[in-house]
Structure formats: structure tokens, C-alpha cells
Design an enzyme around this catalytic site. Structure first.
Site, short mmCIF file in Angstrom:
data_model
loop_
_atom_site.label_atom_id
_atom_site.label_comp_id
_atom_site.label_asym_id
_atom_site.label_seq_id
_atom_site.Cartn_x
_atom_site.Cartn_y
_atom_site.Cartn_z
N ASN A 7 0.86 -1.19 0.00
CA ASN A 7 0.00 0.00 0.00
C ASN A 7 0.90 1.24 0.00
OD1 ASN A 7 -1.39 2.29 1.05
ND2 ASN A 7 -3.07 0.96 1.65
N HIS A 10 1.03 6.32 1.63
CA HIS A 10 1.76 7.32 2.40
C HIS A 10 2.91 7.98 1.63
CE1 HIS A 10 -0.97 6.91 5.53
NE2 HIS A 10 -0.58 5.73 5.95
N HIS A 43 -5.63 3.61 -1.70
CA HIS A 43 -6.96 3.96 -1.20
C HIS A 43 -7.29 5.36 -1.71
CE1 HIS A 43 -9.72 4.29 2.63
NE2 HIS A 43 -10.35 4.60 1.51
N ARG A 45 -9.48 8.11 -1.24
CA ARG A 45 -10.44 8.55 -0.24
C ARG A 45 -11.30 9.68 -0.79
NH1 ARG A 45 -8.88 6.65 5.20
NH2 ARG A 45 -10.64 7.86 5.89
N ARG A 49 -7.11 12.89 0.56
CA ARG A 49 -6.03 13.39 1.44
C ARG A 49 -4.65 12.88 1.02
NH1 ARG A 49 -7.34 10.18 7.02
NH2 ARG A 49 -9.35 11.15 6.68
N GLU A 70 -8.61 0.39 -3.03
CA GLU A 70 -9.46 0.46 -1.83
C GLU A 70 -10.35 1.68 -1.97
OE1 GLU A 70 -7.33 0.90 1.80
OE2 GLU A 70 -6.16 -0.90 1.46
N THR A 101 -8.50 3.86 8.31
CA THR A 101 -9.72 3.05 8.37
C THR A 101 -9.79 2.38 9.74
OG1 THR A 101 -9.23 2.60 6.06
CG2 THR A 101 -11.04 1.37 7.05
N GLU A 151 -11.15 -9.21 3.05
CA GLU A 151 -9.87 -8.85 3.67
C GLU A 151 -10.14 -8.75 5.16
OE1 GLU A 151 -7.36 -5.79 1.97
OE2 GLU A 151 -6.75 -5.15 3.97
N HIS A 191 -3.96 -4.31 7.80
CA HIS A 191 -4.11 -3.18 8.72
C HIS A 191 -3.27 -3.37 9.97
CE1 HIS A 191 -5.66 0.44 10.46
NE2 HIS A 191 -6.20 0.70 9.28
N1 PXP Z 1 -6.05 -2.80 4.23
C1 PXP Z 1 -6.98 -1.82 4.30
C2 PXP Z 1 -8.37 -2.13 3.89
C3 PXP Z 1 -6.63 -0.52 4.71
O1 PXP Z 1 -7.57 0.44 4.76
C4 PXP Z 1 -5.29 -0.25 5.03
C5 PXP Z 1 -4.88 1.14 5.42
O2 PXP Z 1 -5.03 1.98 4.33
C6 PXP Z 1 -4.36 -1.30 4.93
C7 PXP Z 1 -4.77 -2.57 4.56
C8 PXP Z 1 -2.92 -1.08 5.25
O3 PXP Z 1 -2.78 -0.80 6.59
P1 PXP Z 1 -1.38 -0.34 7.16
O4 PXP Z 1 -1.04 0.97 6.49
O5 PXP Z 1 -1.61 -0.22 8.63
O6 PXP Z 1 -0.39 -1.42 6.79
#
Ligand code: PXP
Length: 240
Positions: A7, A10, A43, A45, A49, A70, A101, A151, A191
Site C-alpha cells: 500500500n 503514504h 486507497h 479517499r 487526502r 481500496e 480506516t 480482507e 491493517h
Molecule cells: N487494508 C486496508 C483495507 C486498509 O484500509 C489499510 C490502510 O489503508 C491497509 C490494509 C494497510 O494498513 P497499514 O497501512 O496499517 O499497513
């Protein structure tokens, strides 16, 4: 084989901090893939952001593995997904004021509406994954919507303050996997997973893909994206 979806939200968070053009998440995705990422997750959003529409469109053209979008199950996002056609979508709850989330989506309380959302997306050729807590009623509801994947939300496991609590949450996830396997759902998780807590989740029965962001980008800032991704692949095999 267990796969890693990186992901890259960031990297966009850093860019948006200055509303500039760097770092570019497209470059981050290329480096993650070169280092062995099996998929790229972003993601989009509602408040934009971090990831922007332009990012998703370009990633659709540049990602060589698979692109997991996402998104919240809103009309705006469904239209974007049907237009851009990611390889699959993960449907998540979204609240504007949240930092990230915060919990799984309530599929069981929205069964009719969400079944229609799945029919529209999967009818458009996009497999759907529901981001849910590992609760029997949510897993069964996800199956009723005919989504291909769930998930499992690993936040409670990741946030556990004691070993006992962590073991308990791992067992909740394990039961969730068994139930999802029974209902014929494919299983992803994510997550709050880190280099230190990922391995037990990687070993859960039927686990296919882990979507991991914050810990990888945090390490990438210090050691570079390629090393950060390679090390996560090792951590998932218990070899870090
Ligand atoms: N899965 C989902 C559905 C999420 O919303 C997120 C955060 O955007 C992640 C995985 C990844 O989480 P983390 O950034 O804590 O690894």
C-alpha cells in the site's frame, strides 16, 4: 502462495503535505514491484487526502503486477472503479475525520445494497473484496453478496497490548479464515501489520494476500523502498 500487496498511500501523504509533485507514488510502485511486491494497493479517499485520481489512472497504466483499489462503496467511487478497472477493489468504510480506516465495513447490516454494489462491480469485470472484522455474521454476509474475497481486519491483533490478547485475536482471525474457507471466499488480510507481527498472520490457513502500507513506507523513508519491500517479503516467510 502468499502474496504481498504494498500500500503506497503514504508516499502520496508526503507529497500532499506540500501539495507538490514529489515523491511520486508511481515511482514508488515501480520500485516496490522491482523489489518483489506482488501487487500495489491504493486507497482513493473521498477527501483525496493522499492518493489522487491522477495517481490511480496512471497506476492502471504502469502497474505490472496487480492493482487493488481500496474505496468506499459510494456512487462516485463505483463510477471511478468501473471506468479505471483495477484488478480488484477492496470495499472499506470511510469516515472523514478518521486518521485511518478504523474498523471493518458492516456488510451484514447492508446486505441488499451491498449485494447490488458487488453485482455492479463484478458485472463490470472487477472482483470485489470486503474489508471486514473476523466476525461470523460479517463473513457469512460477505459470502451472501457473492464477493470473491474478504480482507480480514488485523487491527485488533496488531494493537493487542499483551501476548495473551494477541494470541486471542490471532485465534479470532484463524476462526475467521476457517469460516471463509468453508464459504468459498478467498482471504486477504491487512491493517497494522508490521515486520514484527506479520509472520503469524502469514501462516493462517488459506491466507492469500497481505496488504501492508505504513510499516513498509516508514522503513522505506529510512532505507529505501526496494530494501523495505524485500525485507517484508522475508518477514512474511519468518526469515527476517
Ligand atoms: N487494508 C486496508 C483495507 C486498509 O484500509 C489499510 C490502510 O489503508 C491497509 C490494509 C494497510 O494498513 P497499514 O497501512 O496499517 O499497513
Amino acid at each position: 502462495m502468499l502474496t504481498l500487496g504494498v500500500n503506497i498511500d503514504h508516499t502520496a501523504t508526503i507529497r500532499q503535505a506540500r501539495r507538490t509533485v514529489e515523491p511520486d507514488p508511481i515511482a514508488a510502485a515501480v520500485l516496490a514491484e522491482l523489489a518483489g511486491a506482488d501487487g500495489i494497493t491504493v486507497h482513493l479517499r473521498e477527501d483525496r487526502r493522499h492518493i489522487q485520481d491522477r495517481d490511480v489512472r496512471l497506476l492502471r497504466q504502469t502497474v505490472r503486477t496487480h492493482l487493488n483499489l481500496e474505496m468506499a462503496p459510494t456512487e462516485e467511487m463505483i463510477a471511478i472503479a468501473l471506468d479505471i478497472k483495477p484488478d480488484y477493489v477492496t470495499l472499506v468504510p470511510e469516515r472523514r475525520e478518521e486518521v485511518t480506516t478504523e474498523g471493518g465495513i458492516d456488510v451484514s447490516g447492508n446486505l441488499d445494497r451491498f449485494s447490488e454494489v458487488v453485482a455492479r462491480l463484478q458485472g463490470g469485470g472487477i472482483p470485489v473484496s470486503w474489508f471486514i472484522d473476523a466476525e461470523p455474521n460479517q463473513i457469512q454476509a460477505a459470502s451472501k453478496t457473492e464477493a470473491r474475497f474478504i480482507e480480514l481486519h488485523t487491527g485488533k491483533y496488531a494493537d493487542a497490548k499483551s501476548e495473551t490478547e494477541r494470541e486471542k485475536q490471532l485465534e479470532v482471525l484463524r476462526s475467521g479464515c476457517e469460516m471463509a474457507n468453508f464459504w468459498g471466499l478467498r482471504i486477504n488480510a491487512g491493517h497494522g501489520l508490521t515486520y514484527w507481527n506479520v509472520y503469524p498472520v502469514a501462516c493462517l490457513p488459506g491466507m492469500e494476500e497481505l496488504n501492508i502500507g505504513h510499516t513498509i513506507i516508514s522503513r522505506a523513508v529510512l532505507v529505501g523502498m526496494e530494501r523495505a519491500v524485500r525485507e517484508m517479503k522475508l518477514a512474511m516467510k519468518g526469515e527476517l
